[in-house]
Design a protein around this motif. Structure first.
Motif, PDB file in Angstrom:
ATOM      1  N   LYS A   1      33.538  46.320  37.926  1.00 28.94           N
ATOM      2  CA  LYS A   1      34.151  46.998  39.079  1.00 28.94           C
ATOM      3  C   LYS A   1      35.659  47.175  38.882  1.00 28.94           C
ATOM      4  O   LYS A   1      36.189  48.269  39.038  1.00 28.94           O
ATOM      5  CB  LYS A   1      33.917  46.184  40.372  1.00 28.94           C
ATOM      6  CG  LYS A   1      32.450  46.059  40.744  1.00 28.94           C
ATOM      7  CD  LYS A   1      32.242  45.188  41.969  1.00 28.94           C
ATOM      8  CE  LYS A   1      32.548  43.710  41.738  1.00 28.94           C
ATOM      9  NZ  LYS A   1      31.666  43.056  40.746  1.00 28.94           N
ATOM     10  N   SER A   2      36.323  46.072  38.568  1.00 26.01           N
ATOM     11  CA  SER A   2      37.778  46.140  38.419  1.00 26.01           C
ATOM     12  C   SER A   2      38.155  47.009  37.218  1.00 26.01           C
ATOM     13  O   SER A   2      39.107  47.790  37.290  1.00 26.01           O
ATOM     14  CB  SER A   2      38.356  44.729  38.269  1.00 26.01           C
ATOM     15  OG  SER A   2      37.985  43.929  39.372  1.00 26.01           O
ATOM     16  N   SER A   3      37.382  46.902  36.145  1.00 21.73           N
ATOM     17  CA  SER A   3      37.653  47.716  34.947  1.00 21.73           C
ATOM     18  C   SER A   3      37.532  49.201  35.260  1.00 21.73           C
ATOM     19  O   SER A   3      38.348  50.012  34.810  1.00 21.73           O
ATOM     20  CB  SER A   3      36.650  47.384  33.840  1.00 21.73           C
ATOM     21  OG  SER A   3      36.716  46.030  33.499  1.00 21.73           O
TER      22      SER A   3
ATOM     23  N   ALA B   1      43.789  46.361  38.836  1.00 14.63           N
ATOM     24  CA  ALA B   1      42.846  45.361  39.343  1.00 14.63           C
ATOM     25  C   ALA B   1      42.601  44.336  38.246  1.00 14.63           C
ATOM     26  O   ALA B   1      42.533  44.691  37.071  1.00 14.63           O
ATOM     27  CB  ALA B   1      41.536  46.028  39.750  1.00 14.63           C
ATOM     28  N   LYS B   2      42.484  43.089  38.626  1.00 10.27           N
ATOM     29  CA  LYS B   2      42.324  42.017  37.640  1.00 10.27           C
ATOM     30  C   LYS B   2      40.946  42.043  37.000  1.00 10.27           C
ATOM     31  O   LYS B   2      39.932  42.020  37.677  1.00 10.27           O
ATOM     32  CB  LYS B   2      42.527  40.660  38.308  1.00 10.27           C
ATOM     33  CG  LYS B   2      43.968  40.233  38.306  1.00 10.27           C
ATOM     34  CD  LYS B   2      44.106  38.774  38.739  1.00 10.27           C
ATOM     35  CE  LYS B   2      45.548  38.492  39.095  1.00 10.27           C
ATOM     36  NZ  LYS B   2      45.701  37.866  40.398  1.00 10.27           N
ATOM     37  N   VAL B   3      40.935  42.076  35.669  1.00  7.09           N
ATOM     38  CA  VAL B   3      39.690  42.053  34.915  1.00  7.09           C
ATOM     39  C   VAL B   3      39.554  40.678  34.294  1.00  7.09           C
ATOM     40  O   VAL B   3      40.529  40.104  33.825  1.00  7.09           O
ATOM     41  CB  VAL B   3      39.717  43.127  33.804  1.00  7.09           C
ATOM     42  CG1 VAL B   3      38.538  42.989  32.870  1.00  7.09           C
ATOM     43  CG2 VAL B   3      39.754  44.513  34.421  1.00  7.09           C
TER      44      VAL B   3
ATOM     45  N   ARG C   1      35.532  36.547  39.530  1.00  7.15           N
ATOM     46  CA  ARG C   1      36.984  36.546  39.579  1.00  7.15           C
ATOM     47  C   ARG C   1      37.520  37.154  40.881  1.00  7.15           C
ATOM     48  O   ARG C   1      38.426  36.618  41.504  1.00  7.15           O
ATOM     49  CB  ARG C   1      37.512  37.334  38.360  1.00  7.15           C
ATOM     50  CG  ARG C   1      38.990  37.475  38.293  1.00  7.15           C
ATOM     51  CD  ARG C   1      39.614  36.145  37.951  1.00  7.15           C
ATOM     52  NE  ARG C   1      41.025  36.154  38.298  1.00  7.15           N
ATOM     53  CZ  ARG C   1      41.980  35.758  37.493  1.00  7.15           C
ATOM     54  NH1 ARG C   1      41.686  35.289  36.305  1.00  7.15           N
ATOM     55  NH2 ARG C   1      43.222  35.795  37.863  1.00  7.15           N
ATOM     56  N   THR C   2      36.956  38.282  41.267  1.00  5.23           N
ATOM     57  CA  THR C   2      37.430  38.958  42.463  1.00  5.23           C
ATOM     58  C   THR C   2      36.645  38.451  43.668  1.00  5.23           C
ATOM     59  O   THR C   2      35.544  38.870  43.917  1.00  5.23           O
ATOM     60  CB  THR C   2      37.256  40.488  42.322  1.00  5.23           C
ATOM     61  OG1 THR C   2      37.744  40.879  41.049  1.00  5.23           O
ATOM     62  CG2 THR C   2      38.007  41.234  43.391  1.00  5.23           C
ATOM     63  N   GLN C   3      37.210  37.494  44.396  1.00  2.00           N
ATOM     64  CA  GLN C   3      36.475  36.924  45.512  1.00  2.00           C
ATOM     65  C   GLN C   3      37.072  37.348  46.844  1.00  2.00           C
ATOM     66  O   GLN C   3      36.948  36.666  47.847  1.00  2.00           O
ATOM     67  CB  GLN C   3      36.425  35.404  45.378  1.00  2.00           C
ATOM     68  CG  GLN C   3      35.745  35.014  44.084  1.00  2.00           C
ATOM     69  CD  GLN C   3      35.538  33.535  43.934  1.00  2.00           C
ATOM     70  OE1 GLN C   3      36.002  32.750  44.747  1.00  2.00           O
ATOM     71  NE2 GLN C   3      34.816  33.146  42.908  1.00  2.00           N
TER      72      GLN C   3
ATOM     73  N   VAL D   1      38.438  50.477  47.200  1.00  3.90           N
ATOM     74  CA  VAL D   1      38.244  49.106  47.655  1.00  3.90           C
ATOM     75  C   VAL D   1      37.366  48.371  46.647  1.00  3.90           C
ATOM     76  O   VAL D   1      36.264  48.816  46.333  1.00  3.90           O
ATOM     77  CB  VAL D   1      37.585  49.103  49.054  1.00  3.90           C
ATOM     78  CG1 VAL D   1      37.383  47.687  49.551  1.00  3.90           C
ATOM     79  CG2 VAL D   1      38.445  49.905  50.043  1.00  3.90           C
ATOM     80  N   ASP D   2      37.893  47.287  46.118  1.00  2.00           N
ATOM     81  CA  ASP D   2      37.199  46.476  45.114  1.00  2.00           C
ATOM     82  C   ASP D   2      36.582  45.282  45.852  1.00  2.00           C
ATOM     83  O   ASP D   2      37.285  44.363  46.255  1.00  2.00           O
ATOM     84  CB  ASP D   2      38.242  46.022  44.085  1.00  2.00           C
ATOM     85  CG  ASP D   2      37.652  45.375  42.846  1.00  2.00           C
ATOM     86  OD1 ASP D   2      36.423  45.431  42.657  1.00  2.00           O
ATOM     87  OD2 ASP D   2      38.443  44.813  42.063  1.00  2.00           O
ATOM     88  N   LEU D   3      35.271  45.339  46.052  1.00  2.00           N
ATOM     89  CA  LEU D   3      34.602  44.273  46.803  1.00  2.00           C
ATOM     90  C   LEU D   3      34.232  43.113  45.877  1.00  2.00           C
ATOM     91  O   LEU D   3      34.096  43.297  44.669  1.00  2.00           O
ATOM     92  CB  LEU D   3      33.332  44.824  47.470  1.00  2.00           C
ATOM     93  CG  LEU D   3      33.544  45.809  48.619  1.00  2.00           C
ATOM     94  CD1 LEU D   3      32.244  46.521  48.965  1.00  2.00           C
ATOM     95  CD2 LEU D   3      34.093  45.097  49.850  1.00  2.00           C
TER      96      LEU D   3
HETATM   97 MG   LIG Z   1      36.584  42.312  39.680  1.00  2.00          MG
END
Ligand SMILES: [Mg+2]
Ligand SMILES: Nc1nc2c(ncn2[C@@H]2O[C@H](COP(=O)(O)OP(=O)(O)OP(=O)(O)O)[C@@H](O)[C@H]2O)c(=O)[nH]1
Length: 196
Positions: free
Chosen positions: A36-38, A50-52, A58-60, A74-76
């Motif tokens: 998602k972030s990538s 966005a942090k990969v 990682r993305t909480q 929006v990165d869920l």
């Molecule tokens: Mg992520």
């Protein structure tokens, strides 16, 4: 659609701390580590917006990005992240459910699915749940650089069959890779079409 500017707005820990729903939003969702972030970074052309991470989960948080001062990506948080603390996992799922069912500015949910695998129960169940919410969705099959086209197509066909119940011609489908940049142009023009 051309992305001229993209900036991080905020991370929300729950629906109550999301920014005011004043502009249209497109949300990325999918299992932890699906990319998602990538993909967000590929679309915006910003390598580390966005942090990969190679560490799943990682993305909480719900991360909001301002695009062109006209809409938000929006990165869920990833679902299906088997963290030892069970209640943590449920908290993230509530957060996802509350955002998707309650967000008035949400235009489209992009569900990311790893193209390398045959259908995963949790992805199938999530998409079936989404079908019931009437929230418009699209399916994005990620990491296509990892397999030859034929097995990718087989996994996509199997996924559509496993989810079933599609009206008419089914959902929009995209194939993406951050290595070959496949799908970037298609997704950007799709985003231009679905935004008001
Ligand atoms: Mg992520
Ligand atoms: N080969 C390949 N690797 C990818 C691709 N997309 C993502 N990855 C890798 O997959 C891993 C996870 O990517 P992320 O973008 O952090 O995944 P995520 O879905 O945001 O993960 P969470 O935030 O934990 O839910 C990283 O090591 C990425 O480099 C792709 O298209 N091709």
């Amino acid at each position: 659609m051309r992305i001229k500017s993209s900036t991080f707005i905020t991370s929300a820990t729950d629906v109550g701390s999301c920014p005011e729903p004043t502009v249209p939003e497109l949300a990325f969702i999918g299992r932890s580590n699906v990319g998602k972030s990538s993909l967000l970074n590929l679309l915006t052309g910003r390598e580390s917006l966005a942090k990969v991470s190679s560490t799943p989960g990682r993305t909480q948080l719900i991360n909001f990005f301002n695009i062109n001062d006209t809409f938000r990506l929006v990165d869920l948080p990833g679902y299906g992240y088997a963290k030892p603390l069970k209640h943590d996992r449920f908290r993230f799922q509530d957060m996802i459910v509350n955002y998707i069912t309650g967000r008035v500015s949400l235009q489209r949910v992009l569900v990311l699915i790893d193209s390398r695998h045959s259908p995963h129960t949790i992805d199938v169940e999530f998409v079936q749940w989404l079908q019931g919410t009437q929230v418009p969705l699209a399916l994005v099959f990620t990491k296509t650089d990892k397999l030859k086209p034929a097995p990718v197509e087989k996994n996509i066909a199997d996924f559509l069959e496993a989810t079933g119940g599609w009206k008419d011609e089914g959902p929009p489908i995209f194939r993406t890779s951050i290595k070959t940049r496949e799908g970037r142009g298609e997704l950007l023009s799709f985003m231009g079409q679905v935004l008001p």
